[in-house]
Design a protein around this motif. Structure first.
Motif, PDB file in Angstrom:
ATOM      1  N   GLY A 290     -77.546  42.242 -13.277  1.00 39.54           N
ATOM      2  CA  GLY A 290     -78.708  42.734 -12.966  1.00 39.54           C
ATOM      3  C   GLY A 290     -79.706  41.646 -12.744  1.00 39.54           C
ATOM      4  O   GLY A 290     -80.520  41.621 -11.929  1.00 39.54           O
TER       5      GLY A 290
ATOM      6  N   TYR B  88     -81.443  50.912 -20.891  1.00 41.85           N
ATOM      7  CA  TYR B  88     -82.477  50.456 -19.763  1.00 41.85           C
ATOM      8  C   TYR B  88     -81.916  51.576 -18.492  1.00 41.85           C
ATOM      9  O   TYR B  88     -81.071  52.338 -18.764  1.00 41.85           O
ATOM     10  CB  TYR B  88     -81.931  49.105 -19.198  1.00 41.85           C
ATOM     11  N   ASP B  89     -82.858  51.608 -17.547  1.00 41.24           N
ATOM     12  CA  ASP B  89     -82.496  52.501 -16.577  1.00 41.24           C
ATOM     13  C   ASP B  89     -81.813  51.824 -15.272  1.00 41.24           C
ATOM     14  O   ASP B  89     -80.799  51.212 -15.764  1.00 41.24           O
ATOM     15  CB  ASP B  89     -83.876  53.148 -16.094  1.00 41.24           C
ATOM     16  N   GLU B  90     -82.119  52.042 -14.072  1.00 42.28           N
ATOM     17  CA  GLU B  90     -81.305  51.390 -13.278  1.00 42.28           C
ATOM     18  C   GLU B  90     -81.445  49.723 -13.184  1.00 42.28           C
ATOM     19  O   GLU B  90     -80.301  49.181 -12.915  1.00 42.28           O
ATOM     20  CB  GLU B  90     -81.681  51.777 -11.830  1.00 42.28           C
ATOM     21  N   ASP B  91     -82.568  49.311 -13.916  1.00 40.35           N
ATOM     22  CA  ASP B  91     -82.727  47.816 -13.938  1.00 40.35           C
ATOM     23  C   ASP B  91     -82.417  47.450 -15.260  1.00 40.35           C
ATOM     24  O   ASP B  91     -83.052  47.460 -16.055  1.00 40.35           O
ATOM     25  CB  ASP B  91     -84.169  47.427 -13.470  1.00 40.35           C
ATOM     26  N   PRO B  92     -81.182  46.510 -15.312  1.00 37.41           N
ATOM     27  CA  PRO B  92     -80.702  46.199 -16.624  1.00 37.41           C
ATOM     28  C   PRO B  92     -81.558  45.263 -17.266  1.00 37.41           C
ATOM     29  O   PRO B  92     -81.528  44.760 -18.604  1.00 37.41           O
ATOM     30  CB  PRO B  92     -79.403  46.054 -16.481  1.00 37.41           C
TER      31      PRO B  92
END
Lengths: 139, 425
Positions: free
Chosen positions: B176, B289-293
């Motif tokens: 990420g 975390y969501d889409e952004d690690p």
């Protein structure tokens, strides 16, 4: 929780679903968002007013890495090292799961990273004692 | 949430054992877990100029009771640390334990109930009780350590479905970070080498660190041409979660730490207290975390709470420790805090700016990799180092400009983001 399932653990319902190739989730009647895997209340707003729904099993693999060998959990010793991914399901849910169909090598993982997000579909892995959520690249 | 302390709170004394192995490390070999813990407590009490009978309450943390076989530590340790007939509790917040304990102590004192609280953390992640012996120990396998540790992680779904700490905490976060900032994998690898080199340098100057050998010395000892050749070795530094390698990770350890928390005006004249100006605690289940690690909302909230309570700004921070079981995750937290510019951590490491003598010193005791990680004791070891730096007592690794404000961030598996802000009294 609907009365018909009042005495069934959400955990058992989930794994029974996986065994049949179905991804079961809860959907909140208050905020309309999903809780997956399912629990007793909405993970987003805390509401207890939920429905059971089935997910499409389709999503996008955002990142793929691998685990260690021997695996942290003895259940996965036979398949370690395996690829482990960070995904966004079509319903907007972020999950992490085992990825099948990609080798756990630096070369293969670098190719996936350089290609960018990859469409995936659910491909349940059946271990000796438990069905396990997994995905594979679509097509 | 008011997010305010009604009393000024001091850390009046700190103590920490050597981190290592109760079967092998010279300073620990032959000790029981009670004696290892007592050594850390005695140092903290001596540092505060107190005895165990001076404290009102004792908060003792131990996360992996499977290896210690020591629940109810408040009473099981009381005759070893001189705290009989006090108030007390056994608690855990995993790898944030001791700093969560400091926050609980601050709340107990600021509420007016207690004046002085002893906080203790102890952990054995390398050795465990042998059979049912009261004193014999044996090594723990790597797999067993993680199986027991992962009992703190989602047991309904994630762990039974193949969750792996190294993938989730290292590999995915690393990818990420590279994607977000356009960093090539080879440049990432070189940058992580520089981070490890810095942590190992710090460990080599820290007498209580688990690993006190620089990366350069290890390379020489093992016959490599240079440290980077060692770094790229599949044998000595394999990928554990591509593109993250073994030496970007935690090193397990047995260890104990302690601190004495008091009302500020009660910090003894014989001690060198620092103020516990603020704290923040926020937890989240997997995924963290969501889409952004690289962005963890739990850390954002923990840090914001701590900065708000203490009234400081990121620019005020003179020393920072972030939880670095995963070096890349720790750097993401440093960027989130505002100590390092977004996307610049690897460049900072390459330029020596994260060293003890750089302008953004971090983890000067060596962090989780070099100092080692004894789960419930480690946050206390980080606070120990911060207090030592603030007192100007860190010896060879002393930050040249003694920090007025220190921030200690820890991740308590899985996952309690905890932030403490320390300042001068």
């Amino acid at each position: 929780m609907p009365q018909a399932q009042a005495n069934d653990s959400a955990i058992k319902i989930y794994y029974d679903g996986l065994r049949q190739g179905v991804l079961k989730a809860r959907k909140c009647r208050s905020c309309d968002r999903h809780t997956f895997p399912p629990t007793t209340c909405c993970e987003h707003c805390g509401s207890w007013d939920l429905d059971w729904v089935e997910l499409t099993g389709r999503g996008t693999l955002l990142f793929a890495t691998h685990n260690i060998s021997p695996a942290c959990h003895p259940r996965f010793e036979p398949i370690a090292p395996y690829v482990y991914g960070h995904l966004r399901l079509d319903e907007g849910i972020t999950v992490q799961a085992i990825i099948r169909g990609i080798e756990a090598t630096p070369e293969a993982l670098r190719a996936v990273f350089e290609r960018g997000p990859v469409p995936v579909v659910a491909d349940i892995l059946v271990m000796d004692d438990l069905p396990v959520l997994a995905f594979r690249p679509a097509g | 949430m008011r997010n305010r302390l009604r009393e000024r709170i001091a850390i009046a004394g700190v103590g920490c054992s050597r981190f290592g192995d109760l079967l092998e490390t010279p300073e620990l070999k032959g000790l029981s877990i009670q004696e290892m813990t007592a050594a850390a407590v005695k140092e903290a009490l001596d540092d505060a100029g107190m005895s165990g009978q001076d404290v009102d309450a004792v908060y003792v943390g131990n996360a992996m009771v499977h290896s210690s076989q020591l629940p109810a530590t408040y009473s099981q340790l009381s005759k070893w640390i001189g705290t009989e007939l006090r108030s007390g509790v056994h608690f855990e917040a995993q790898c944030s334990t001791t700093n969560v304990g400091a926050a609980m102590a601050a709340m107990a004192i600021a509420s007016g109930v207690h004046d002085k609280v002893l906080v203790v953390g102890l952990e054995t992640t390398r050795t465990r009780v042998k059979d049912l012996s009261p004193y014999e120990r044996e090594p723990i396998s790597h797999q067993m350590t993680w199986l027991w540790t992962d009992m703190a992680v989602n047991q309904a779904y994630q762990v039974p479905q193949g969750y792996d700490i190294f993938s989730t905490y290292n590999g995915i976060v690393a990818l990420g970070y590279c994607r977000k900032y356009g960093i090539g994998i080879d440049d990432f690898d070189r940058g992580m080498f520089e981070v490890c080199r810095t942590r190992r340098l710090h460990g080599s100057m820290t007498p209580k660190a688990n690993i006190q050998e620089t990366l350069e010395d290890e390379a020489r000892r093992k016959g490599y041409a240079d440290a980077f050749e060692l770094w790229r070795s599949d044998k000595d530094n394999p990928f554990v979660a591509w593109p993250s390698r073994l030496k970007s990770l935690v090193t397990t350890a047995d260890g104990a730490s302690a601190m004495v928390v008091t009302r500020a005006e009660l910090a003894g004249a014989r001690s060198q207290p620092v103020e516990l100006k603020g704290f923040g605690i926020c937890y989240r289940d997997l995924p963290w975390y969501d889409e952004d690690p690289t962005y963890w909302e739990g850390d954002r909230r923990s840090v914001d709470q701590a900065l708000d309570m203490s009234g400081i700004k990121p620019a005020d921070i003179g020393y920072l420790h972030t939880h670095d079981c995963s070096h890349i995750s720790g750097l993401c937290t440093a960027e989130l805090i505002g100590y390092i510019e977004p996307g610049k951590s690897l460049a900072y490491a390459r330029d020596g700016r994260l060293r003890f003598d750089g302008d953004r010193p971090m983890s000067t005791h060596g962090g989780r990799h070099a100092f080692g990680h004894a789960w419930a004791a480690s946050a206390g070891s980080d606070t120990y180092e911060a207090v030592t730096q603030m007192r100007g007592a860190a010896g060879a690794r002393q930050i040249p400009k003694r920090p007025d404000i220190a921030v200690i961030h820890t991740h308590g598996y899985a996952m309690v983001g905890t932030t403490l802000v320390l300042g001068g009294l």
